[in-house]
Scaffold this active site. Structure first.
Site, PDB file in Angstrom:
ATOM      1  N   ASN A 126      16.034  95.712  14.763  1.00  0.00           N
ATOM      2  CA  ASN A 126      16.212  96.899  13.923  1.00  0.00           C
ATOM      3  C   ASN A 126      15.223  98.009  14.260  1.00  0.00           C
ATOM      4  OD1 ASN A 126      18.208  95.501  12.674  1.00  0.00           O
ATOM      5  ND2 ASN A 126      17.232  95.370  10.672  1.00  0.00           N
ATOM      6  N   VAL A 127      15.633  99.241  14.031  1.00  0.00           N
ATOM      7  CA  VAL A 127      14.790 100.403  14.342  1.00  0.00           C
ATOM      8  C   VAL A 127      13.429 100.291  13.664  1.00  0.00           C
ATOM      9  CG1 VAL A 127      14.535 102.887  14.058  1.00  0.00           C
ATOM     10  CG2 VAL A 127      16.729 101.951  14.773  1.00  0.00           C
ATOM     11  N   LYS A 128      13.395  99.824  12.420  1.00  0.00           N
ATOM     12  CA  LYS A 128      12.125  99.776  11.690  1.00  0.00           C
ATOM     13  C   LYS A 128      11.129  98.833  12.337  1.00  0.00           C
ATOM     14  CE  LYS A 128      13.785  96.269   8.430  1.00  0.00           C
ATOM     15  NZ  LYS A 128      14.053  95.958   7.007  1.00  0.00           N
ATOM     16  N   GLY A 129      11.600  97.805  13.072  1.00  0.00           N
ATOM     17  CA  GLY A 129      10.728  96.947  13.850  1.00  0.00           C
ATOM     18  C   GLY A 129       9.745  96.147  13.025  1.00  0.00           C
ATOM     19  N   VAL A 130       8.529  95.960  13.587  1.00  0.00           N
ATOM     20  CA  VAL A 130       7.512  95.145  12.933  1.00  0.00           C
ATOM     21  C   VAL A 130       6.146  95.524  13.504  1.00  0.00           C
ATOM     22  CG1 VAL A 130       7.605  93.254  14.626  1.00  0.00           C
ATOM     23  CG2 VAL A 130       6.894  92.772  12.284  1.00  0.00           C
TER      24      VAL A 130
END
Length: 257
Positions: A126-130
């Site tokens: 996902n774009v939001k990542g980690v």
């Protein structure tokens, strides 16, 4: 032991002190605490000290035990999978894919079997990542298909075929009765049966309980453990699918001359 050795550190350097936690299927009372100390003694903690005990539901108690062990660690005998590729920025990944692959790199991700925990696959895709890093959807030269949770192996194989996947990423968090190992072996066998070696996507699995040394045994190309970031995965994909592929093609052409 031939190389440098280390001992656990607790209060002073090399004192051998360790802390372990475990659960016993008994209600919390004095007898349960004695059972925990007996177990710690059999594990080699001497002397063993009980520092925490708490009942966890009906008939279960969680313990934390502190004590000294006499074991040493030979650092020369430690075997791990070292990162054998450079960490690239998103800009570098995109540039390499665009200039050398000359098409978008296709990635399909999923949680397979009964695993409904998408936190791992979402963190990578996902774009939001980690951890402050954006996921693979952020990379404009990567085409990402996230199938989500509880995907069957046949569904995954078919999606990889439809999307012409260069790589398949599978996250496995559920580990009861080694479900992550069984699912991975089933997946790798299905891809071997469905696709010839030259057309098979990279098979990559990740999760907190995988041993990174088991790639050959599980039939996959790479295993990523806890703490893996999207940048690491993107850099590996480019290393294997762009840089190394060019090296292999060049070697074949050279051998034919």
């Amino acid at each position: 032991m031939t190389g440098p050795v280390v001992r656990p550190y607790g209060d002073t350097t090399g004192d051998g002190m360790v802390q372990v936690s475990f659960t016993l299927p008994i209600a919390h009372d004095k007898r349960a605490e004695g059972a925990a100390l007996q177990l710690a003694g059999k594990m080699g903690l001497e002397p063993a000290m009980l520092v925490h005990a708490k009942q966890m539901g009906d008939g279960f108690t969680f313990f934390v035990v502190y004590g000294r062990v006499n074991h040493l660690v030979d650092l020369d005998s430690v075997r791990v999978v070292e990162r054998d590729f450079p960490l690239l920025s998103a800009k570098e990944v995109n540039a390499l894919v665009k200039s050398r692959l000359r098409r978008k790199l296709s990635v399909v991700g999923a949680c397979i079997g009964s695993d409904a925990h998408t936190v791992g696959i979402d963190a990578i895709l996902n774009v939001k990542g980690v951890a402050g890093e954006k996921g693979l959807e952020y990379y404009r030269e990567l085409k990402v298909t996230n199938l989500g949770a509880q995907v069957s192996v046949p569904e995954l194989v078919e999606a990889a075929r439809v999307e012409k996947a260069d790589a398949v990423l599978v996250s496995q968090v559920v580990t009861q009765r080694d479900a992550h190992l069984h699912n991975t072996r089933e997946m790798s066998a299905a891809f071997r049966e469905a696709m010839p070696a030259g057309r098979r996507p990279l098979l990559i699995v990740g999760g907190p309980r995988f041993d990174e040394m088991m790639t050959g045994e599980l039939g996959v190309d790479r295993i990523f453990g806890r703490g893996t970031t999207p940048r690491e995965v993107a850099s590996y994909l480019v290393h294997e699918l762009v840089v190394n592929r060019e090296v292999r093609v060049g070697a074949v052409k050279g051998a034919r001359r």
